[in-house]
Design a protein around this motif. Structure first.
Motif, PDB file in Angstrom:
ATOM      1  N   PHE A 140       0.851  -1.186   0.000  1.00 36.55           N
ATOM      2  CA  PHE A 140       0.000   0.000   0.000  1.00 36.55           C
ATOM      3  C   PHE A 140       0.892   1.243   0.000  1.00 36.55           C
ATOM      4  CE2 PHE A 140      -2.243  -3.428   2.082  1.00 36.55           C
ATOM      5  CZ  PHE A 140      -3.483  -3.416   1.460  1.00 36.55           C
ATOM      6  N   LEU A 141       0.808   2.018  -1.059  1.00 34.21           N
ATOM      7  CA  LEU A 141       1.543   3.275  -1.142  1.00 34.21           C
ATOM      8  C   LEU A 141       0.859   4.307  -0.246  1.00 34.21           C
ATOM      9  CD1 LEU A 141       3.802   4.896  -2.679  1.00 34.21           C
ATOM     10  CD2 LEU A 141       2.019   5.521  -4.319  1.00 34.21           C
ATOM     11  N   PHE A 142       1.665   5.074   0.497  1.00 32.98           N
ATOM     12  CA  PHE A 142       1.072   6.060   1.403  1.00 32.98           C
ATOM     13  C   PHE A 142       2.043   7.226   1.587  1.00 32.98           C
ATOM     14  CE2 PHE A 142       3.957   3.985   4.153  1.00 32.98           C
ATOM     15  CZ  PHE A 142       4.020   4.611   5.387  1.00 32.98           C
ATOM     16  N   ALA A 143       1.742   8.100   2.507  1.00 31.21           N
ATOM     17  CA  ALA A 143       2.597   9.232   2.896  1.00 31.21           C
ATOM     18  C   ALA A 143       2.734  10.265   1.776  1.00 31.21           C
ATOM     19  CB  ALA A 143       3.953   8.728   3.391  1.00 31.21           C
ATOM     20  N   GLY A 144       3.970  10.757   1.539  1.00 28.32           N
ATOM     21  CA  GLY A 144       4.184  11.931   0.697  1.00 28.32           C
ATOM     22  C   GLY A 144       3.576  11.860  -0.689  1.00 28.32           C
ATOM     23  N   ALA A 145       3.713  10.723  -1.356  1.00 27.97           N
ATOM     24  CA  ALA A 145       3.168  10.600  -2.710  1.00 27.97           C
ATOM     25  C   ALA A 145       1.656  10.780  -2.713  1.00 27.97           C
ATOM     26  CB  ALA A 145       3.540   9.244  -3.304  1.00 27.97           C
ATOM     27  N   ILE A 146       0.988  10.260  -1.697  1.00 30.47           N
ATOM     28  CA  ILE A 146      -0.468  10.357  -1.637  1.00 30.47           C
ATOM     29  C   ILE A 146      -0.901  11.750  -1.182  1.00 30.47           C
ATOM     30  CG2 ILE A 146      -2.576   9.285  -0.757  1.00 30.47           C
ATOM     31  CD1 ILE A 146      -0.833   7.602  -2.665  1.00 30.47           C
ATOM     32  N   VAL A 147      -0.074  12.422  -0.405  1.00 29.84           N
ATOM     33  CA  VAL A 147      -0.341  13.836  -0.114  1.00 29.84           C
ATOM     34  C   VAL A 147      -0.439  14.604  -1.429  1.00 29.84           C
ATOM     35  CG1 VAL A 147       0.635  15.960   0.840  1.00 29.84           C
ATOM     36  CG2 VAL A 147       0.704  13.859   2.184  1.00 29.84           C
ATOM     37  N   GLY A 148       0.514  14.368  -2.324  1.00 30.43           N
ATOM     38  CA  GLY A 148       0.488  15.033  -3.622  1.00 30.43           C
ATOM     39  C   GLY A 148      -0.721  14.638  -4.446  1.00 30.43           C
TER      40      GLY A 148
END
Length: 325
Positions: free
Chosen positions: A13-21
């Protein structure tokens, strides 16, 4: 790398900074230099016994997280100049060494506590303390971010609001516990415009021997070829391309393939051919294949390594013209 995870049916599960963007404006933050993913305990065996060996075989450097977070996950890096250091330099121009940029994915080993919140196995990462329920994560959904597709939390918007607040107006640049920039109540579009303007004035983006005026006048001649000497650095190669106007450039030096992306950025109309003479060069060329038009090999063994490593990008050996030298 995420395609490798999916190829082996690893649930990540991709999360954190990339998903903020992604939540903010559908794109990666311009300063983001890595991707963060979590995998749950039931995926660790598959990751360590199948995925990690495959990645290493295809030229990725895989480091376990160091103390005090030992056992918390892995750093996975591509385009490393040195398997033991992120700071190994390469020569940009005469007397000007630079640290080679790398592509990185951090994999966080994750468990679910008795209350149903996700935690890192070794307290690594800010998410460990944020009281994120497992029900927000699984089963997940897919989004398209920049040029790739990735699995993200089922409730990724709830998670971003919970962890970061209103990212449309709050701009925070941080790495773990270090905050580099914090602007609350700001307009993202205006900030992005000012940020790009600042970069354009502070970052030259050209090697020392090439001017913007010279680059603007450059017109490649399709039939003209230039073969870079094995020891030539990026500045020398760029200068010679400007002077000779070739339509095809052959890179022969062991480290020259590192510059494929930047050469294509400066000279998009020039075809790049790369001579591959070692296992390290073969794996690097696979990682940079989007910017290389053709490859040639010193022997069949090196060619075999290259074609084997193409699997990491989920492409076939027919995606690039190749020939044995």
């Amino acid at each position: 790398m995420l395609r490798v995870f999916e190829r082996h049916k690893l649930e990540y599960f991709l999360f954190a900074g990339a998903i903020v963007g992604y939540v903010r404006n559908g794109r990666m933050p311009p300063w983001n230099d890595d991707l963060d993913v979590i995998i749950f305990e039931d995926q660790i065996k598959l990751f360590e016994t199948v995925v990690l060996p495959f990645l290493r075989d295809c030229g990725y450097v895989c480091w376990p997280v160091a103390a005090p977070y030992t056992g918390g996950g892995y750093h996975i890096l591509a385009l490393q100049q040195d398997a033991n250091s992120r700071r190994a330099p390469i020569e940009l121009a005469d007397g000007i060494p630079v640290v080679v940029p790398w592509a990185q994915v951090d994999v966080f080993y994750t468990r679910v506590d008795a209350a149903g919140f996700i935690r890192n196995l070794s307290n690594w990462g800010m998410y460990h303390t944020k009281q994120i329920p497992e029900t927000w994560v699984r089963p997940g959904t897919f989004v398209h971010l920049d040029s790739f597709r990735a699995r993200v939390f089922s409730n990724y918007e709830d998670d971003i609001w919970h962890e970061y607040g209103n990212v449309a107006s709050n701009i925070v640049v941080h790495s773990h516990d270090k905050v580099s920039l914090k602007l609350m109540g700001s307009d993202w579009e205006k900030f992005e415009f000012d940020y790009d303007a600042l970069l354009s004035t502070r970052v030259r983006g050209l090697p020392p021997s090439v001017s913007r005026a010279r680059l603007a006048e450059f017109v490649p001649e399709a039939r003209r070829q230039y073969e870079a000497p094995a020891g030539a650095n990026f500045d020398f190669i760029s200068k010679m391309i400007c002077e000779d106007g070739p339509g095809q450039v052959t890179l022969t030096g062991a480290d020259q393939s590192f510059w494929a992306l930047d050469l294509k950025r400066l000279f998009p109309g020039v075809k790049l051919d790369v001579l591959i003479s070692s296992e390290k060069e073969a794996k690097r060329a696979v990682h940079l294949r989007r910017f290389i038009d053709s490859v040639q090999f010193s022997d069949s063994g090196v060619r075999h390594i290259y074609e084997h490593c193409l699997l990491a990008g989920d492409v076939t050996s027919n995606s690039r013209r190749s020939r044995s030298a």
